[in-house]
Design an enzyme around this catalytic site. Structure first.
Site, short mmCIF file in Angstrom:
data_model
loop_
_atom_site.label_atom_id
_atom_site.label_comp_id
_atom_site.label_asym_id
_atom_site.label_seq_id
_atom_site.Cartn_x
_atom_site.Cartn_y
_atom_site.Cartn_z
N VAL A 22 6.13 14.78 -33.40
CA VAL A 22 4.73 14.39 -33.30
C VAL A 22 4.49 13.90 -31.89
O VAL A 22 5.40 13.43 -31.20
CB VAL A 22 4.34 13.26 -34.29
CG1 VAL A 22 4.41 13.75 -35.72
CG2 VAL A 22 5.22 12.03 -34.10
N SER A 23 3.27 14.04 -31.42
CA SER A 23 2.90 13.45 -30.14
C SER A 23 2.39 12.05 -30.41
O SER A 23 2.12 11.67 -31.54
CB SER A 23 1.82 14.29 -29.45
OG SER A 23 0.62 14.23 -30.19
N THR A 24 2.26 11.26 -29.37
CA THR A 24 1.79 9.87 -29.53
C THR A 24 0.45 9.83 -30.25
O THR A 24 0.23 9.00 -31.13
CB THR A 24 1.68 9.19 -28.17
OG1 THR A 24 2.97 9.21 -27.54
CG2 THR A 24 1.25 7.74 -28.30
N ALA A 25 -0.44 10.78 -29.92
CA ALA A 25 -1.77 10.80 -30.52
C ALA A 25 -1.74 11.12 -32.01
O ALA A 25 -2.64 10.77 -32.75
CB ALA A 25 -2.64 11.82 -29.80
N GLU A 26 -0.68 11.80 -32.45
CA GLU A 26 -0.61 12.21 -33.85
C GLU A 26 -0.04 11.13 -34.76
O GLU A 26 -0.12 11.25 -35.97
CB GLU A 26 0.27 13.46 -33.97
CG GLU A 26 -0.38 14.71 -33.41
CD GLU A 26 0.59 15.88 -33.41
OE1 GLU A 26 0.17 16.99 -33.71
OE2 GLU A 26 1.76 15.65 -33.07
#
Length: 232
Positions: A17-21
């Site tokens: 996952v990315s930080t935004a997710e």
């Protein structure tokens, strides 16, 4: 004399996952792990290791990604993710892994084999090049419109580059899903499945998500995918 039993196929799970997710529903680390475990079990594979990253898919130096590759090479295991972009967002990286003999599978493309993954990688590379060209053109056009209008005079909010980028991101996601579904349709044809109703039944039986990600396949849904892709 009994024939020797086939050696079990090992699998290594990779989640990202990315930080935004973080904290979002649908494709968090736990959801990805559940999808991969179910897929590996359906294939009869032994899931021997799982790795995860919280990072951009464009960063191929991610520790989880590198550890997963090392494990796959040690065991001759298949690298499994919920979606291909959980492994990498770089099409050339995917192509190189396949060239190096790393077997890759995605839970949302259950019927895809190594050959189809190679085709997908090539299509994804071309798609990204076209998207980049469209993005540059759209941002240039938005900037030019801003100069011509002389800025916001208060009667409406100008649609800036962020709005253009968001629209292009939505289009990119739709085109990526369309490419994936085209591969599934072509695979069914190669297996001798003809007719949109028969394809719909096969896609439902294989658990392939619809373009919207919900509901069941129908002959109408298949027809729309074929019409959009031009693979009729």
């Amino acid at each position: 004399m009994r024939p020797a039993a086939a050696a079990p196929r090992y699998a290594v799970g990779l989640y990202r996952v990315s930080t935004a997710e973080q904290g979002q529903s649908g494709l968090g680390l736990e959801a990805q792990a559940a999808s991969v475990r179910t897929f590996a079990a359906s294939q009869g594979w032994s899931l021997v290791a799982e790795y995860s990253d919280i990072a951009s898919g464009k960063d191929d130096r991610r520790p989880g990604f590198q550890a997963a590759l090392t494990r796959c090479r040690q065991l001759g295991a298949v690298l499994v993710a919920a979606r291909l972009d959980r492994i990498t967002r770089r099409a050339h990286t995917l192509s190189q892994l396949l060239e190096d003999g790393v077997s890759i599978r995605a839970a949302d493309m259950p019927g895809a084999d190594d050959l189809m993954m190679r085709v997908y990688a090539a299509m994804a590379q071309k798609e990204r090049e076209l998207i980049a060209e469209r993005t540059r053109a759209a941002l240039a056009a938005a900037k030019a419109r801003g100069r011509m209008l002389g800025g916001d005079r208060g009667y409406r909010q100008a649609a800036g580059p962020d709005a253009v980028a968001a629209a292009l991101a939505r289009r990119e996601a739709a085109e990526r899903a369309a490419h994936r579904l085209v591969l599934e349709v072509e695979r069914l044809r190669a297996e001798g499945v003809e007719g949109q109703a028969a394809m719909a039944r096969a896609l439902n039986e294989r658990g392939v998500p619809t373009p919207q990600g919900r509901g069941a396949w129908t002959h109408t849904t298949v027809a729309r995918v074929i019409a959009r892709s031009g693979c009729a």
